[in-house]
Design an enzyme around this catalytic site. Structure first.
Site, PDB file in Angstrom:
ATOM      1  CE  LYS A 110      41.216 -36.986  18.663  1.00 38.70           C
ATOM      2  NZ  LYS A 110      41.487 -35.527  18.716  1.00 38.70           N
TER       3      LYS A 110
HETATM    4  C1  LIG Z   1      40.560 -34.641  19.059  1.00 41.24           C
HETATM    5  C2  LIG Z   1      41.023 -33.424  19.733  1.00 41.24           C
HETATM    6  C3  LIG Z   1      40.181 -32.701  20.572  1.00 41.24           C
HETATM    7  C4  LIG Z   1      38.726 -33.073  20.793  1.00 41.24           C
HETATM    8  O1  LIG Z   1      38.564 -34.293  21.430  1.00 41.24           O
HETATM    9  P1  LIG Z   1      37.138 -35.013  21.453  1.00 41.24           P
HETATM   10  O2  LIG Z   1      37.380 -36.380  21.966  1.00 41.24           O
HETATM   11  O3  LIG Z   1      36.671 -35.001  20.031  1.00 41.24           O
HETATM   12  O4  LIG Z   1      36.269 -34.217  22.326  1.00 41.24           O
HETATM   13  C5  LIG Z   1      40.718 -31.606  21.234  1.00 41.24           C
HETATM   14  N1  LIG Z   1      42.002 -31.210  21.051  1.00 41.24           N
HETATM   15  C6  LIG Z   1      42.830 -31.882  20.241  1.00 41.24           C
HETATM   16  C7  LIG Z   1      44.229 -31.398  20.081  1.00 41.24           C
HETATM   17  C8  LIG Z   1      42.381 -33.011  19.561  1.00 41.24           C
HETATM   18  O5  LIG Z   1      43.215 -33.682  18.762  1.00 41.24           O
END
Ligand SMILES: *Cc1c(COP(=O)(O)O)cnc(C)c1O
Length: 452
Positions: A110
């Site tokens: 993210k």
């Molecule tokens: C947020 C997250 C996901 C899922 O991502 P999406 O965009 O909600 O599909 C998967 N793995 C980790 C480590 C995350 O932080």
């Protein structure tokens, strides 16, 4: 370029406006009104550094940000990553590669979008002088990454809701130990979906939204999606030419944001073979791709908590394309879904997607097996990607988090607990969190009370 809402009842807006709004005023999600064909740029983009590629890609969309400023803010966004290549590829064996997306400041993918989003907000505030209030809900990683991206940014106040006791202790510390004046971590009783529901309601209160300059950092924000498209493109360009068109991206998914970001590139002409939607035991998306029925169940807390989601917000964006851009039909589907908690599609078929789901019992075994076979340690979210892969196919797995972020699972896998100095540094810092009800009224009151 202009941006339009999936629900078709809000006017088109500029890039900066779409980013500032987050959710469109009609409750829909923003999409570009047309897609550039990127195939003619690909030869120029070969061998570009990550920031240069990101700049070149964003220039096609962010036409209202001055070019030099865009270049600078992109460069700054990836300056805090600890790996020189930003998103390196590791080969486990001939047809199985990993794209490591966890070298950012909070050790999850993210950071790619939120470091950039923080800088886009700052640029906008500089330009128009209007302060912004950021409101988001998190299952752990978004909150940490948003806070790291917005920390100390002038004119920005950040409120992040998280389900108390349901994020990992390290994730909680990443959100609560910032010692920043502009950041309010709000603990709620309930689940991520409860938090997200409250937030969606607050965003639909347009008077309040305008009054405090509310914007969303959840993956409903278009800038997040586009920022994530960049690492798919970067990875695709790193593959050998003969692998590019027959490699499937395997994507650990909760909110459908990450995988949608990749799929969007196919709308711009990039020949990608397909996407594999890898869920944990909260398998609403897996069931959808199997049966055509989109139906909610209760959230079942898992060892991969950042994917403990039932309402996959970004599915609405895919739905828009499935329905051929028919916003009226989309509004009907969303209304039925929100009323009944499910929707059955008669002919649900989207080319290029497969799916899988992993329950908690299997997760530690997969982690152990990957370690034994390849000497590579995966975090529990990334582990979900290894289920039922076909050994005759080529795969690129997106590693979404650093294993040290989710240390509790490794004992179950009979492996030593991984560590990270980034996370250890947090333990000396003072923690601060606030308790609110997952109720729109209470949250609005808290925000008003804490804005200057
Ligand atoms: C947020 C997250 C996901 C899922 O991502 P999406 O965009 O909600 O599909 C998967 N793995 C980790 C480590 C995350 O932080």
């Amino acid at each position: 370029m202009r941006f339009v809402s999936t629900r078709g009842q809000a006017g088109s807006v500029s890039f900066s406006e779409a980013v500032a709004q987050g959710l469109a005023p009609d409750g829909g999600l923003y999409l570009p009104d047309e897609f550039p064909d990127i195939t003619s740029y690909l030869s120029d983009w070969e061998n570009m550094s990550y920031p240069d590629l990101c700049f070149s890609f964003f220039r096609l969309f962010a036409s209202d940000i001055e070019e030099n400023n865009l270049r600078e803010l992109v460069k700054d966004s990836y300056s805090r990553f600890s790996h020189q290549e930003i998103a390196p590829i590791v080969s486990l064996k001939k047809n199985l590669k990993i794209l490591e997306l966890f070298h950012g400041p909070t050790l999850a993918f993210k950071d790619f979008a939120l470091q950039l989003l923080g800088n886009i907000y700052e640029e906008q505030i500089k330009k128009n002088g209007k302060p912004l209030t950021i409101l988001g809900a998190t299952s752990g990683d978004t909150g940490a990454a948003a806070i790291a991206g917005l920390l100390g940014k002038k004119g920005v106040t950040v409120f992040i809701l998280f389900p108390d006791g349901k994020v990992s202790p390290l994730q909680e510390r990443q959100m609560t130990c910032t010692e920043a004046d502009n950041v309010y971590p709000l603990a709620i009783e309930g689940t991520f979906d409860d938090a997200q529901r409250a937030i969606k309601e607050i965003f639909s209160d347009l008077e309040f939204k305008n009054k405090v300059g509310l914007s969303a950092v959840n993956s409903i924000n278009l800038a997040r999606i586009l920022a994530q498209s960049v690492y798919y493109l970067f990875a695709w360009l790193q593959l050998e030419k003969h692998e590019r068109e027959n490699t499937t991206f395997v994507v650990p998914t909760g909110n459908f944001g990450n995988v949608f970001a990749g799929w969007l590139l196919t709308k711009m002409g990039l020949p990608i073979k397909g996407f594999r939607v890898a869920t944990n035991q909260n398998d609403v998306l897996h069931r959808l791709f199997q049966s055509g029925e989109y139906s909610l169940e209760n959230v079942s807390p898992s060892l991969a908590p950042s994917m403990d989601i039932q309402v996959a917000s970004n599915f609405e964006r895919l739905l828009y394309f499935i329905l051929g851009g028919d916003s009226k039909k989309l509004r009907q589907v969303m209304a039925t879904f929100s009323e009944k908690g499910k929707y059955s599609f008669e002919h649900f078929k989207v080319d290029g997607f497969t799916s899988s789901s992993v329950c908690d019992e299997e997760l530690p075994q997969i982690i152990k097996q990957v370690m034994d076979e390849y000497g590579y340690l995966v975090d529990p979210h990334t582990a979900c990607a290894f289920k039922d892969l076909d050994s005759s196919e080529k795969y690129l797995i997106l590693a979404t988090a650093h294993p040290a972020k989710f240390p509790s699972v490794y004992q179950k896998a009979s492996l030593p607990t991984p560590t990270s100095t980034t996370l250890e540094e947090l333990s000396g810092k003072k923690s601060k969190k606030y308790f609110v009800d997952a109720d729109p009224e209470a949250i609005r009151a808290f925000i008003e009370e804490h804005l200057d």
